[in-house]
Scaffold this motif. Structure first.
Motif, mmCIF file in Angstrom:
data_model
loop_
_atom_site.group_PDB
_atom_site.id
_atom_site.type_symbol
_atom_site.label_atom_id
_atom_site.label_comp_id
_atom_site.label_asym_id
_atom_site.label_seq_id
_atom_site.Cartn_x
_atom_site.Cartn_y
_atom_site.Cartn_z
ATOM 1 N N ILE A 193 2.651 4.619 -11.419
ATOM 2 C CA ILE A 193 4.154 5.099 -11.205
ATOM 3 C C ILE A 193 4.154 5.168 -9.791
ATOM 4 O O ILE A 193 3.261 5.985 -8.989
ATOM 5 C CB ILE A 193 4.123 6.426 -11.761
ATOM 6 C CG1 ILE A 193 4.038 6.576 -13.199
ATOM 7 C CG2 ILE A 193 5.597 7.184 -11.587
ATOM 8 C CD1 ILE A 193 3.873 7.684 -14.046
ATOM 9 N N SER A 194 5.174 4.476 -9.265
ATOM 10 C CA SER A 194 5.583 4.581 -7.592
ATOM 11 C C SER A 194 6.165 5.855 -7.799
ATOM 12 O O SER A 194 6.952 6.313 -8.065
ATOM 13 C CB SER A 194 6.232 3.556 -7.262
ATOM 14 O OG SER A 194 5.669 2.444 -7.419
ATOM 15 N N LEU A 195 5.881 6.316 -6.080
ATOM 16 C CA LEU A 195 6.665 7.683 -5.893
ATOM 17 C C LEU A 195 8.063 7.218 -5.057
ATOM 18 O O LEU A 195 8.108 6.105 -4.923
ATOM 19 C CB LEU A 195 5.919 8.247 -4.808
ATOM 20 C CG LEU A 195 4.620 8.902 -5.107
ATOM 21 C CD1 LEU A 195 4.109 9.591 -4.061
ATOM 22 C CD2 LEU A 195 4.527 9.706 -6.454
ATOM 23 N N LYS A 196 9.106 8.039 -5.424
ATOM 24 C CA LYS A 196 10.455 7.612 -4.973
ATOM 25 C C LYS A 196 10.506 8.242 -3.526
ATOM 26 O O LYS A 196 10.031 9.288 -3.048
ATOM 27 C CB LYS A 196 11.394 8.418 -5.979
ATOM 28 C CG LYS A 196 11.285 7.873 -7.174
ATOM 29 C CD LYS A 196 12.123 8.700 -8.311
ATOM 30 C CE LYS A 196 11.951 8.428 -9.994
ATOM 31 N NZ LYS A 196 12.608 9.237 -10.851
ATOM 32 N N SER A 197 11.409 7.276 -2.891
ATOM 33 C CA SER A 197 11.823 7.819 -1.609
ATOM 34 C C SER A 197 12.440 9.368 -1.401
ATOM 35 O O SER A 197 13.153 9.657 -2.354
ATOM 36 C CB SER A 197 12.664 6.857 -1.113
ATOM 37 O OG SER A 197 13.152 7.372 0.474
ATOM 38 N N GLY A 198 11.830 10.140 -0.667
ATOM 39 C CA GLY A 198 12.512 11.433 -0.430
ATOM 40 C C GLY A 198 11.662 12.389 -1.243
ATOM 41 O O GLY A 198 12.150 13.752 -1.115
ATOM 42 N N GLU A 199 10.716 12.146 -2.042
ATOM 43 C CA GLU A 199 10.045 13.217 -2.936
ATOM 44 C C GLU A 199 9.300 14.152 -2.088
ATOM 45 O O GLU A 199 8.669 13.711 -1.097
ATOM 46 C CB GLU A 199 9.166 12.517 -4.171
ATOM 47 C CG GLU A 199 9.939 12.231 -5.125
ATOM 48 C CD GLU A 199 8.944 11.588 -6.445
ATOM 49 O OE1 GLU A 199 8.988 11.987 -7.367
ATOM 50 O OE2 GLU A 199 8.535 10.690 -6.108
ATOM 51 N N THR A 200 9.245 15.433 -2.439
ATOM 52 C CA THR A 200 8.520 16.408 -1.585
ATOM 53 C C THR A 200 7.204 16.638 -2.574
ATOM 54 O O THR A 200 6.968 15.848 -3.740
ATOM 55 C CB THR A 200 9.318 17.866 -1.582
ATOM 56 O OG1 THR A 200 9.463 18.244 -3.011
ATOM 57 C CG2 THR A 200 10.703 17.512 -0.911
ATOM 58 N N VAL A 201 6.421 17.148 -1.806
ATOM 59 C CA VAL A 201 5.140 17.486 -2.394
ATOM 60 C C VAL A 201 5.169 18.430 -3.661
ATOM 61 O O VAL A 201 4.629 17.874 -4.699
ATOM 62 C CB VAL A 201 4.389 18.348 -1.459
ATOM 63 C CG1 VAL A 201 2.980 18.637 -1.931
ATOM 64 C CG2 VAL A 201 3.729 17.356 -0.114
ATOM 65 N N ASP A 202 6.097 19.139 -3.844
ATOM 66 C CA ASP A 202 6.577 19.856 -4.997
ATOM 67 C C ASP A 202 7.028 19.101 -5.931
ATOM 68 O O ASP A 202 6.685 19.151 -7.338
ATOM 69 C CB ASP A 202 7.531 21.155 -4.621
ATOM 70 C CG ASP A 202 6.872 22.133 -3.844
ATOM 71 O OD1 ASP A 202 5.700 22.685 -4.136
ATOM 72 O OD2 ASP A 202 7.574 22.970 -3.216
ATOM 73 N N ALA A 233 0.702 -1.095 0.023
ATOM 74 C CA ALA A 233 0.031 -0.114 0.017
ATOM 75 C C ALA A 233 0.893 1.136 -0.155
ATOM 76 O O ALA A 233 1.690 1.493 0.930
ATOM 77 C CB ALA A 233 -1.054 -0.039 1.022
ATOM 78 N N GLN A 234 0.626 2.012 -1.065
ATOM 79 C CA GLN A 234 1.492 3.238 -1.148
ATOM 80 C C GLN A 234 0.953 4.415 -1.856
ATOM 81 O O GLN A 234 -0.135 4.053 -2.683
ATOM 82 C CB GLN A 234 2.775 2.764 -1.972
ATOM 83 C CG GLN A 234 2.758 2.295 -3.259
ATOM 84 C CD GLN A 234 4.359 1.666 -3.784
ATOM 85 O OE1 GLN A 234 5.157 2.314 -3.234
ATOM 86 N NE2 GLN A 234 3.879 0.948 -4.934
ATOM 87 N N TRP A 235 1.468 5.382 -2.043
ATOM 88 C CA TRP A 235 0.996 6.363 -2.852
ATOM 89 C C TRP A 235 1.377 6.236 -4.390
ATOM 90 O O TRP A 235 2.678 6.001 -4.423
ATOM 91 C CB TRP A 235 1.515 7.782 -2.397
ATOM 92 C CG TRP A 235 0.826 8.404 -1.148
ATOM 93 C CD1 TRP A 235 1.354 8.292 0.060
ATOM 94 C CD2 TRP A 235 -0.516 9.287 -1.278
ATOM 95 N NE1 TRP A 235 0.127 8.803 0.942
ATOM 96 C CE2 TRP A 235 -0.817 9.523 0.105
ATOM 97 C CE3 TRP A 235 -1.241 9.315 -2.328
ATOM 98 C CZ2 TRP A 235 -1.906 10.149 0.468
ATOM 99 C CZ3 TRP A 235 -2.589 10.124 -1.759
ATOM 100 C CH2 TRP A 235 -2.935 10.373 -0.447
ATOM 101 N N VAL A 236 0.781 6.296 -5.126
ATOM 102 C CA VAL A 236 0.946 6.124 -6.682
ATOM 103 C C VAL A 236 0.352 7.165 -7.614
ATOM 104 O O VAL A 236 -0.577 7.720 -7.290
ATOM 105 C CB VAL A 236 0.586 4.774 -7.150
ATOM 106 C CG1 VAL A 236 1.376 3.569 -6.284
ATOM 107 C CG2 VAL A 236 -0.863 4.577 -7.277
ATOM 108 N N ILE A 237 1.079 7.199 -8.836
ATOM 109 C CA ILE A 237 0.557 8.122 -9.738
ATOM 110 C C ILE A 237 -0.150 7.307 -10.799
ATOM 111 O O ILE A 237 0.474 6.431 -11.353
ATOM 112 C CB ILE A 237 1.303 9.225 -10.426
ATOM 113 C CG1 ILE A 237 2.135 10.154 -9.414
ATOM 114 C CG2 ILE A 237 0.879 9.919 -11.474
ATOM 115 C CD1 ILE A 237 3.034 11.102 -9.898
ATOM 116 N N ALA A 238 -1.538 7.463 -11.188
ATOM 117 C CA ALA A 238 -2.181 6.764 -12.133
ATOM 118 C C ALA A 238 -2.415 7.510 -13.350
ATOM 119 O O ALA A 238 -2.472 8.705 -13.268
ATOM 120 C CB ALA A 238 -3.691 6.269 -11.591
#
Length: 103
Positions: free
Chosen positions: A79-88, A67-72
């Motif tokens: 698309i999985s988010l990368k560790s350390g990505e900021t909201v920006d 379970a994680q944040w993804v971009i569909a």
């Protein structure tokens, strides 16, 4: 006094994160503000609408049994988010994907 459950706290944190992403999208691309929609069902997230009833969305989902944040995107892949990505950083990635799929 009732103590919030861990599920309630998690849902609240997800909603705050989605609000932050929506705000970052509006800040970076105010011209897209009409296309930014916050959603609560079936998952908490933010849609960035595209033409022809399509959209790019960030949401909390199960991907590769995690379970994680993804971009569909309009394509089947997530698309999985990368560790350390900021909201920006996330807003920038969503805008890049939006641009790639815009007609």
């Amino acid at each position: 006094m009732n103590t919030p459950t861990s599920d309630m706290m998690s849902a609240f944190q997800h909603k705050l994160f989605a609000n932050s992403v929506a705000n970052a999208l509006e800040k970076q691309r105010p011209d897209l503000s009409e296309q930014i929609v916050q959603v609560d069902e079936p998952t908490v997230g933010v849609q960035l609408k595209l033409p022809r009833d399509r959209s790019v969305m960030i949401g909390w989902a199960r991907h590769n049994n995690v379970a994680q944040w993804v971009i569909a995107t309009p394509e089947p892949a997530l698309i999985s988010l990368k560790s350390g990505e900021t909201v920006d950083d996330i807003a920038t990635r969503m805008i890049e994907v939006h641009t790639a799929f815009a007609d």
